[in-house]
Design a protein around this motif. Sequence first.
Motif, PDB file in Angstrom:
ATOM      1  N   ALA A 375       0.833  -1.205   0.000  1.00 25.86           N
ATOM      2  CA  ALA A 375       0.000   0.000   0.000  1.00 25.86           C
ATOM      3  C   ALA A 375       0.870   1.259   0.000  1.00 25.86           C
ATOM      4  CB  ALA A 375      -0.935   0.007   1.207  1.00 25.86           C
ATOM      5  N   ALA A 376       1.952   1.257   0.777  1.00 25.58           N
ATOM      6  CA  ALA A 376       2.838   2.417   0.836  1.00 25.58           C
ATOM      7  C   ALA A 376       3.479   2.688  -0.517  1.00 25.58           C
ATOM      8  CB  ALA A 376       3.913   2.190   1.897  1.00 25.58           C
ATOM      9  N   ILE A 377       3.916   1.632  -1.191  1.00 20.78           N
ATOM     10  CA  ILE A 377       4.564   1.792  -2.492  1.00 20.78           C
ATOM     11  C   ILE A 377       3.559   2.259  -3.540  1.00 20.78           C
ATOM     12  CG2 ILE A 377       5.799   0.592  -4.316  1.00 20.78           C
ATOM     13  CD1 ILE A 377       7.339   1.130  -1.669  1.00 20.78           C
ATOM     14  N   ARG A 378       2.338   1.734  -3.469  1.00 18.12           N
ATOM     15  CA  ARG A 378       1.299   2.179  -4.415  1.00 18.12           C
ATOM     16  C   ARG A 378       1.008   3.664  -4.233  1.00 18.12           C
ATOM     17  NH1 ARG A 378      -1.261  -2.780  -3.242  1.00 18.12           N
ATOM     18  NH2 ARG A 378      -2.617  -1.716  -1.746  1.00 18.12           N
ATOM     19  N   ASP A 379       0.998   4.111  -2.980  1.00 22.83           N
ATOM     20  CA  ASP A 379       0.734   5.531  -2.716  1.00 22.83           C
ATOM     21  C   ASP A 379       1.813   6.414  -3.332  1.00 22.83           C
ATOM     22  OD1 ASP A 379      -1.558   4.957  -1.354  1.00 22.83           O
ATOM     23  OD2 ASP A 379      -0.683   5.159   0.651  1.00 22.83           O
ATOM     24  N   VAL A 380       3.060   6.019  -3.199  1.00 23.96           N
ATOM     25  CA  VAL A 380       4.146   6.804  -3.791  1.00 23.96           C
ATOM     26  C   VAL A 380       4.019   6.824  -5.306  1.00 23.96           C
ATOM     27  CG1 VAL A 380       6.644   6.968  -4.103  1.00 23.96           C
ATOM     28  CG2 VAL A 380       5.716   6.356  -1.868  1.00 23.96           C
ATOM     29  N   ALA A 381       3.713   5.664  -5.885  1.00 25.13           N
ATOM     30  CA  ALA A 381       3.576   5.583  -7.341  1.00 25.13           C
ATOM     31  C   ALA A 381       2.441   6.475  -7.824  1.00 25.13           C
ATOM     32  CB  ALA A 381       3.335   4.136  -7.755  1.00 25.13           C
ATOM     33  N   THR A 382       1.338   6.530  -7.068  1.00 18.55           N
ATOM     34  CA  THR A 382       0.193   7.363  -7.453  1.00 18.55           C
ATOM     35  C   THR A 382       0.544   8.841  -7.350  1.00 18.55           C
ATOM     36  OG1 THR A 382      -1.361   5.679  -6.706  1.00 18.55           O
ATOM     37  CG2 THR A 382      -2.207   7.919  -6.922  1.00 18.55           C
ATOM     38  N   THR A 384       3.414  10.321  -7.588  1.00 16.21           N
ATOM     39  CA  THR A 384       4.435  10.771  -8.535  1.00 16.21           C
ATOM     40  C   THR A 384       4.086  10.444  -9.978  1.00 16.21           C
ATOM     41  OG1 THR A 384       5.651   8.688  -8.320  1.00 16.21           O
ATOM     42  CG2 THR A 384       6.240  10.479  -6.808  1.00 16.21           C
ATOM     43  N   GLY A 385       2.960   9.750 -10.173  1.00 22.60           N
ATOM     44  CA  GLY A 385       2.603   9.338 -11.535  1.00 22.60           C
ATOM     45  C   GLY A 385       3.566   8.319 -12.095  1.00 22.60           C
ATOM     46  N   SER A 386       4.201   7.548 -11.194  1.00 25.75           N
ATOM     47  CA  SER A 386       5.197   6.576 -11.626  1.00 25.75           C
ATOM     48  C   SER A 386       4.554   5.244 -11.975  1.00 25.75           C
ATOM     49  CB  SER A 386       6.221   6.332 -10.509  1.00 25.75           C
ATOM     50  OG  SER A 386       6.867   7.530 -10.156  1.00 25.75           O
ATOM     51  N   PRO A 387       5.175   4.499 -12.877  1.00 26.06           N
ATOM     52  CA  PRO A 387       4.682   3.147 -13.132  1.00 26.06           C
ATOM     53  C   PRO A 387       4.824   2.283 -11.870  1.00 26.06           C
ATOM     54  CG  PRO A 387       6.292   3.837 -14.790  1.00 26.06           C
ATOM     55  CD  PRO A 387       6.360   4.831 -13.667  1.00 26.06           C
ATOM     56  N   ILE A 388       3.975   1.277 -11.771  1.00 27.26           N
ATOM     57  CA  ILE A 388       4.109   0.327 -10.659  1.00 27.26           C
ATOM     58  C   ILE A 388       5.429  -0.420 -10.832  1.00 27.26           C
ATOM     59  CG2 ILE A 388       3.135  -1.744  -9.592  1.00 27.26           C
ATOM     60  CD1 ILE A 388       1.563   0.796  -9.072  1.00 27.26           C
ATOM     61  N   PHE A 389       6.132  -0.663  -9.729  1.00 27.13           N
ATOM     62  CA  PHE A 389       7.374  -1.402  -9.827  1.00 27.13           C
ATOM     63  C   PHE A 389       7.293  -2.639  -8.957  1.00 27.13           C
ATOM     64  CE2 PHE A 389       7.941   1.986  -6.709  1.00 27.13           C
ATOM     65  CZ  PHE A 389       8.325   1.281  -5.583  1.00 27.13           C
ATOM     66  N   GLU A 390       8.220  -3.521  -9.218  1.00 25.40           N
ATOM     67  CA  GLU A 390       8.203  -4.826  -8.555  1.00 25.40           C
ATOM     68  C   GLU A 390       8.915  -4.760  -7.225  1.00 25.40           C
ATOM     69  OE1 GLU A 390       9.897  -9.375  -9.362  1.00 25.40           O
ATOM     70  OE2 GLU A 390      10.161  -7.788 -10.845  1.00 25.40           O
ATOM     71  N   ARG A 391       8.323  -5.393  -6.204  1.00 30.27           N
ATOM     72  CA  ARG A 391       8.977  -5.519  -4.907  1.00 30.27           C
ATOM     73  C   ARG A 391       9.399  -6.972  -4.731  1.00 30.27           C
ATOM     74  NH1 ARG A 391       7.119  -7.700  -0.613  1.00 30.27           N
ATOM     75  NH2 ARG A 391       4.934  -7.482  -1.182  1.00 30.27           N
ATOM     76  N   CYS A 392      10.662  -7.206  -4.382  1.00 26.41           N
ATOM     77  CA  CYS A 392      11.189  -8.562  -4.219  1.00 26.41           C
ATOM     78  C   CYS A 392      11.632  -8.741  -2.782  1.00 26.41           C
ATOM     79  CB  CYS A 392      12.364  -8.819  -5.153  1.00 26.41           C
ATOM     80  SG  CYS A 392      11.990  -8.532  -6.890  1.00 26.41           S
ATOM     81  N   GLY A 393      11.017  -9.652  -2.044  1.00 24.92           N
ATOM     82  CA  GLY A 393      11.432  -9.909  -0.665  1.00 24.92           C
ATOM     83  C   GLY A 393      12.625 -10.824  -0.607  1.00 24.92           C
ATOM     84  N   GLU A 394      13.457 -10.641   0.406  1.00 27.29           N
ATOM     85  CA  GLU A 394      14.623 -11.511   0.604  1.00 27.29           C
ATOM     86  C   GLU A 394      14.311 -12.547   1.669  1.00 27.29           C
ATOM     87  OE1 GLU A 394      17.977  -9.122   1.587  1.00 27.29           O
ATOM     88  OE2 GLU A 394      18.461  -8.773  -0.500  1.00 27.29           O
TER      89      GLU A 394
END
Length: 394
Positions: A375-382, A384-394
Amino acid sequence: MPITSTWNCSNVALDLSRPRVMGVLNVTPDSFSDGGAHNAPKAAIATAAQMLDGGADLIDVGGESTRPGFTPVEPDEEYHRLEPVVRWLVKEGTLVSIDTRHPTVAQRCIELGAQIINDVTGFSDPQMVQEAANSTCGCVVMHSGPVSGAATRSSAVMASSDRDDLSTLMNVASAGDRAWENEQDQPLLPQVDHVMELLEGYLLDRAKDLEAQGVDASRICLDPGVGFGKSPEDNIVILRATQQLASLGYPLMCAVSRKRFVGTVSGVADAAARDDATIGVSLAAVARGARVLRVHNVAGMAQALDGFWAASEAWAARVSILLSPAANMNDRQVIEAVDAMPLTRVRATKAAGDVLRLEIETSLDRIPFQHALDAAIRDVATQTGSPIFERCGE
């Protein structure tokens, strides 16, 4: 001795710094709480997918019911039931456990890609020990049989080629005959020292047998076998001694889901309605050191565990975030968004090209943490008008 933090299962080192949820998937027509519900491969696979979505860390697939009064299954038939489901789970990248007491079934499923053998007869069959030694799989060593009254260490069910002691034991349990306990005129609860001496002695004997054949101790998990030839009184003694069992140096499993004992302590007669009581017993075991919870209702257990663990322990999460090359957001925006998540702090960062690595301390457990991070990453993307990016957990 501290609680073991890792369970090595073939190509997976399962992190036990937080408890793990093992989904129970019975592909049998006669299991005690869900017999026939997952008998067809399509239905079993659909249920497995729901378990994974609900938070299962691994899935235990069984093709032979070992409920009280069960009918033994030939190994070929057992494998026929398991094979399509195991293939699908392995293809999905799932950590797969095979609930079997038959060495040939274990061997064939390991060849398919299963990573754990869960043997209710505790690897007492030398051939099963050899199958474990020939692989790198995880091994669940379970105790079946009485532990109080006149019971001795040899009273435990041992695999036998000329008779089926497990079937005999569970048929007696089905009939409601408690004569095997030999506890008439004894105190309400059996003697703790006697019960635990038998139980620990058996489990350690089986574990050491495996180690003597080349199975590393880090691959072994112990299950005290609540409900298998044991009275409610025995089970209470064992569960109250969970911390003692967890200190033996191996990961400890709590496998009480929907069992008759749970019905006894909760007053719930219908096995399928015992999930809430199962959660209560399981969380009590977690508080004392159990780290693998084998349950039918994965989503309910995972949700309860998330809440319990968040209120009990903090854990460190390391997360890699792969930014889209077209994203016009900067690292600081991402770090601030994550740092603003509830019960979460960014402790360290490292950027390398398009990859931003964050070291995060959080009191959210795995699933709510992932939801909040997404949700936090989606908010930043919204913003800034940025494309959605992939999150990879370790």
